[in-house]
Motif scaffolding. Structure first.
Motif, PDB file in Angstrom:
ATOM      1  N   ASP A  65       0.995  -1.237  -0.047  1.00 26.15           N
ATOM      2  CA  ASP A  65       0.056  -0.059  -0.013  1.00 26.15           C
ATOM      3  C   ASP A  65       0.936   1.126   0.037  1.00 26.15           C
ATOM      4  OD1 ASP A  65      -1.772   1.911   0.501  1.00 26.15           O
ATOM      5  OD2 ASP A  65      -2.345   1.349   2.253  1.00 26.15           O
ATOM      6  N   GLY A  66       1.221   1.745  -1.098  1.00 23.25           N
ATOM      7  CA  GLY A  66       2.366   2.702  -1.299  1.00 23.25           C
ATOM      8  C   GLY A  66       3.480   1.992  -0.877  1.00 23.25           C
ATOM      9  N   TRP A  67       4.264   2.499  -0.036  1.00 16.09           N
ATOM     10  CA  TRP A  67       5.383   1.589   0.469  1.00 16.09           C
ATOM     11  C   TRP A  67       5.462   0.791   1.641  1.00 16.09           C
ATOM     12  CZ3 TRP A  67       6.098   7.038  -0.979  1.00 16.09           C
ATOM     13  CH2 TRP A  67       6.593   7.207  -2.327  1.00 16.09           C
ATOM     14  N   ARG A  68       4.108   0.849   2.190  1.00 12.79           N
ATOM     15  CA  ARG A  68       3.702  -0.197   3.254  1.00 12.79           C
ATOM     16  C   ARG A  68       3.380  -1.492   2.839  1.00 12.79           C
ATOM     17  NH1 ARG A  68      -0.594  -1.498   6.238  1.00 12.79           N
ATOM     18  NH2 ARG A  68      -1.960  -0.388   5.096  1.00 12.79           N
ATOM     19  N   ARG A 148       5.444  15.503  -2.146  1.00 15.58           N
ATOM     20  CA  ARG A 148       4.511  14.340  -2.426  1.00 15.58           C
ATOM     21  C   ARG A 148       3.928  14.018  -1.006  1.00 15.58           C
ATOM     22  NH1 ARG A 148       8.537  10.247  -4.970  1.00 15.58           N
ATOM     23  NH2 ARG A 148       9.537  11.285  -3.133  1.00 15.58           N
ATOM     24  N   GLY A 149       2.584  14.076  -1.017  1.00 13.80           N
ATOM     25  CA  GLY A 149       1.942  13.675   0.454  1.00 13.80           C
ATOM     26  C   GLY A 149       2.071  12.394   0.669  1.00 13.80           C
ATOM     27  N   HIS A 150       1.932  11.398  -0.102  1.00 18.41           N
ATOM     28  CA  HIS A 150       2.292   9.769   0.387  1.00 18.41           C
ATOM     29  C   HIS A 150       3.540   9.893   0.846  1.00 18.41           C
ATOM     30  CE1 HIS A 150       3.470   9.969  -3.787  1.00 18.41           C
ATOM     31  NE2 HIS A 150       3.861   8.861  -3.581  1.00 18.41           N
ATOM     32  N   ARG A 153       4.081  11.354   4.304  1.00 20.85           N
ATOM     33  CA  ARG A 153       3.456  10.617   5.222  1.00 20.85           C
ATOM     34  C   ARG A 153       4.315   9.331   5.733  1.00 20.85           C
ATOM     35  NH1 ARG A 153      -1.184  11.757   2.341  1.00 20.85           N
ATOM     36  NH2 ARG A 153      -0.907   9.898   1.385  1.00 20.85           N
ATOM     37  N   TYR A 154       4.935   8.714   4.667  1.00 24.33           N
ATOM     38  CA  TYR A 154       6.039   7.659   4.899  1.00 24.33           C
ATOM     39  C   TYR A 154       7.128   7.854   5.817  1.00 24.33           C
ATOM     40  CZ  TYR A 154       8.648   3.534   3.797  1.00 24.33           C
ATOM     41  OH  TYR A 154       9.394   2.315   3.875  1.00 24.33           O
ATOM     42  N   THR A 157       6.244   8.628   9.302  1.00 25.20           N
ATOM     43  CA  THR A 157       5.864   7.373  10.018  1.00 25.20           C
ATOM     44  C   THR A 157       7.021   6.456  10.616  1.00 25.20           C
ATOM     45  OG1 THR A 157       3.613   7.111   8.701  1.00 25.20           O
ATOM     46  CG2 THR A 157       4.531   5.017   9.662  1.00 25.20           C
ATOM     47  N   GLN A 255       2.837   6.318 -12.180  1.00 29.04           N
ATOM     48  CA  GLN A 255       1.349   6.902 -11.710  1.00 29.04           C
ATOM     49  C   GLN A 255       0.733   7.637 -12.842  1.00 29.04           C
ATOM     50  OE1 GLN A 255       3.004   9.073  -8.406  1.00 29.04           O
ATOM     51  NE2 GLN A 255       2.178   7.711  -6.945  1.00 29.04           N
TER      52      GLN A 255
END
Length: 407
Positions: A65-68, A148-150, A153-154, A157, A255
């Protein structure tokens, strides 16, 4: 020596790390008893390679999920079961999947199994083109400038997990990763497996295009970090002096929004008809496309530590222009076939490309490009370096991390 490798196995999404695994595995399996935990469904090329090499494959459901990593506890349990069955001397995470880098060490420590990570880049995500010697300082810089928002967040986190890198054992496979990680995390156990890459020169020669009809080529995962939009800007500037200049773009978009931006930039720069997009290519089709161009324009900003695509371009006889970033200096700094220009200066890129397109200069630098690429002509040499690094690590694994030296 028994080695269990953990990796995904789709070249289009895994790019350099998966390409490397697929090519080195046959040679590696001749030098060690190799088994694999394959994350997700392998693509046909990798599946054929694994079968031909005769290695044991343990499939593991895998989704990002993205990089998760989704369902991380289940994935770790699957890997633990494979380790218990194989009883390897060493487990190697073949790329820097951060969730696994964090979750696997305590599990493997309980099993008494040594563990290495093979970083192809620098945590987290992209590396700064002008790094300091403090990862914490550079992480703050990344957080303050990340658009980049994602990605932001990474970073936020996982920021608290940075201390892991000060103790996590690693095998480095190129000079740029070594430069970054030795500067950021000098206390971690580290072994060196260089050269870490090779190319198939006979296959490249056999696929060569009969004519070089494009002035420039760009090939990579089509993202901003790889310099895609800088390459378009450089082409626009080049066409001021060479109105008929054209560029071939090889790769697939990560993307949809980047694809939309790409087509908008082509229109905005007046490049309709001057840019041809091939999509994702592999094997002979890729080499044929590359060798139909004269100069490789690769202004990567933050997403490379080696750049196998640049090496392939050189092997196809394309001298290159890029930015003066660590990988350009550390890996390609001693060949005149790669011109490293001031960071972000698309005018300098265009000027250097124009110089290389001069017929006499182009002929000279084509020879230099091929000469450099010939240094990386054997996956057997790569496999031998890797196995030697593993043996060195195992021989020193009973010492304290501070006493483990580079091989």
């Amino acid at each position: 020596m028994k080695v269990l490798l953990i990796s995904d196995a789709r070249v289009e999404t895994g790019r350099g790390p998966v390409t490397r695994l697929a090519h080195v595995l046959p040679e590696l399996s001749h030098r060690a008893e190799v088994s694999l935990v394959v994350l997700g469904e392998p693509d046909p090329f990798c599946a054929r390679t694994f079968a031909a090499a005769g290695v044991t494959v343990h499939p593991a459901p895998f989704e990002l999920d993205g990089w998760r990593v989704r369902e991380l506890p289940e994935l770790v349990a699957t890997i633990e079961a494979a380790v218990r069955r194989e009883q390897p001397d060493l487990v190697v995470l073949y790329r820097e999947i951060w969730d696994l880098m964090h979750a696997l060490p305590p599990v493997l420590a309980r099993l008494g199994t040594p563990f290495l990570v093979m970083p192809h880049s620098v945590p987290f995500l992209d590396a700064l083109p002008r790094p300091s010697r403090s990862f914490t300082r550079d992480l703050v810089r990344r957080v303050l400038t990340e658009r980049r928002g994602h990605a932001l967040r990474y970073l936020l986190t996982h920021a608290h997990q940075v201390p892991l890198m000060r103790t996590l054992p690693r095998v480095v496979i190129n000079e740029t990763v070594e430069y970054y990680l030795d500067g950021y995390f000098p206390t971690a156990p580290s072994v060196r497996a260089v050269p870490g890459y090779a190319i198939d020169l006979p296959a490249i020669d056999a696929a060569r295009a009969p004519e070089r009809v494009y002035d420039l080529a760009f090939m990579a995962k089509l993202t901003e970090g790889k310099g895609l939009f800088d390459a378009l800007a450089a082409l626009r500037r080049l066409r001021a002096d060479r109105p008929g200049a054209r560029m071939l773009v090889i790769g697939s978009f990560e993307q949809p929004r980047v694809e939309r931006r790409f087509h908008q930039a082509v229109e905005r720069y007046g490049l309709r008809g001057a840019v041809d997009l091939t999509g994702w290519l592999t094997g002979p089709a890729k080499y044929r496309a590359l060798s139909s161009a004269k100069v490789f324009c690769y202004p990567s900003r933050s997403a490379d530590t080696f750049s196998l695509c640049l090496l392939e371009a050189l092997a196809c006889g394309l001298p290159a222009v890029c930015y003066d970033v660590p990988f350009a200096r550390a890996v390609y700094g001693d060949t005149t076939a790669v011109r490293a220009l001031p960071y972000g200066d698309t005018a300098a890129l265009a000027a250097a490309a124009g110089e290389l397109l001069d017929e006499v200069t182009l002929h000279q630098e084509q020879a230099s490009a091929r000469e450099f690429a010939a240094r990386y002509c054997s996956w057997g040499v790569v496999a031998e370096a890797e196995v030697t690094a593993y043996r060195h690590f195992l021989a020193t694994a009973t010492t304290t991390p501070q006493n483990i030296v580079k091989g």
